[in-house]
Design an enzyme around this catalytic site. Sequence first.
Site, PDB file in Angstrom:
ATOM      1  N   ASP B 418       0.795  -1.394  -0.021  1.00 55.60           N
ATOM      2  CA  ASP B 418       0.044   0.182  -0.209  1.00 55.60           C
ATOM      3  C   ASP B 418       0.852   1.206   0.024  1.00 55.60           C
ATOM      4  OD1 ASP B 418      -2.323  -1.222  -0.212  1.00 55.60           O
ATOM      5  OD2 ASP B 418      -2.594  -1.304   1.843  1.00 55.60           O
ATOM      6  N   VAL B 419       1.936   1.137   0.687  1.00 54.82           N
ATOM      7  CA  VAL B 419       2.798   2.351   0.709  1.00 54.82           C
ATOM      8  C   VAL B 419       3.538   2.702  -0.565  1.00 54.82           C
ATOM      9  CG1 VAL B 419       3.005   2.239   3.283  1.00 54.82           C
ATOM     10  CG2 VAL B 419       4.836   1.297   1.886  1.00 54.82           C
TER      11      VAL B 419
END
Lengths: 101, 489
Positions: B418-419
Amino acid sequence: MFDIILMFIVLVLTFFIGYHLISRVPPLLHTPLMSMTNAISGITILAAVLVFSHETSGPFSMIGFIAVALATLNVVGGFTITERMLKMFKKNQENQTGDSR
Amino acid sequence: MDLLLQYAWDIAIIAAFIFGIKAFRTPPDARTGNRMAAVALSAAFILLLSRHQLFKPETVLLALAIGAGGGWFWAMRVNMTQIPAMVAIQNGAGGCAAMLVSFVELTRAGMALGTMNQFFGAVGLIAGAVTFSGSMIAAGKLSGIVRGTPVYLPRHNHLLAGVCAAICLFGLWVGLFASTAMVFYSIMVVILALSLGIIFSIRIGGADMPVLISFLNATTGLAAAFCGMVVESRLLIACGAMVAASGYILTHKMCLAMNRDLKNVFLGRILPPKSPEKSETVQSQTPDTQAPDDSKVSDEVMDETPEEKPEEKLEEKAQDPFQLALEALSSAKSVIIIPGYGMALAQAQFNLVALGNRMEQLGKTVKYAIHPVAGRMPGHMNVLLAEADIDYDKLYDLDTINPEFSSTDVAMIVGACDVVNPAANIADNSPISGMPILNAQEARQVIICNLDTRPGYSGVDNPLYQQPGVILLLGNAKESIAKLIERLA
């Protein structure tokens, strides 16, 4: 009444001092910061010991006993793990020179 | 005169705590700060003993010995991946102690307490109890005992509101009317507050843990401060307030790093119903579900050439991704490594740092990009890499490193999803839209060392996986990296 007002002043003042200082802690140190503040919150150990400053009966001294043990766990564990973590943060000079090549 | 001396001591001790926190700028200073805080706390404790006569000193001593021994033993043995769980349990211990003390003071003193003290006692009781049970759930989730994914109870929000209302009602009763018969009502408040903590934190999932832990840190501080109000100790109030401030700031920073507000994290985020298995890092979240996956994958990786079925449809299927990664890394001059929680699960930090050092020996520039919410607590990745003896000057945070990706040859993602998900840049109301990401996609070449291509915790697919030119090195990161080190020349 004076005491109550004083306590509020202490509460608000230290909150803002803490806020001011902690907002400048680099993300690098967020985990050690959290474990140290965690240890500091174990200051409830003072209040827990104060339970025994009056004559205490059975159930209350049992509760006081648990409170003292838990608060001590919090304090000692917190400071120890913070020390251990911070000890691992190293600045390796040799790597630095290899880096600049 | 005696009173003046007391004030002076209190101020000196509080000042020591303040300097201890102020020292948290660089790791060596922070060490001094930590010791200073420890000394300040010990001084406060000794001072207290000198001022008060204790009944049953042997009981106190035994409790101290048990707590100190347990705390020390545990802190010396715990490994860095388990730090979030340990911090959660300690939060819980602090909260529980505040709760017990408030309970004793409330029920024992009865009439002797002032109205205000009694009111704060009730608040301290509630804050302590909520922190205790909330932290226990958080610790359970972090150590894999409780399922890491969010648990929804029927009519969760109504339940939460109902318990809150009941707590207010009983809390006011305990707080405003004095009598020793308050034992029953106090116990009711404790039970309600304990269930509030459980209902509240059971719904918060793996990747939101940094927010929950920071928040519980703040509530522990509050519980200590209110406990201090009851016993009229300025030290408790001051320390509690500082801890609350710290927890509040970290909570806020974590929310900013996900572009979500606190309400969104804590109260009802409806996750997309598909993909039942969500984890921030593509590696599965809880050790129990991870174990079978892991062993299966590691068997595959054991074979000389890892054949990855998932990307057969990709255009570079003709070539072995491992070979491609090796070529990319050997021709690169600058590399940025992006670790995620998957790295922690695979325990790949040691190999990763070894790889970084190897590349530096070959004359490449290696930097590590740390996203604020990578891992399970604020700054988790930094500690893990420090454990692997990294030079902390090479760890960069989001704002510093992001402009550098466009001039970097290789961005290597290890166990993060996600990052680095470019989908966050598209404003489409997905759970991660607007979240600041590490711009790995801007690098000339991207290597992804993840277990598989499942979406991260947010459940949003990562377009990087499909992008042509991205090298997917699927499988156990620890082993793929070990092979890279071996063959890199």
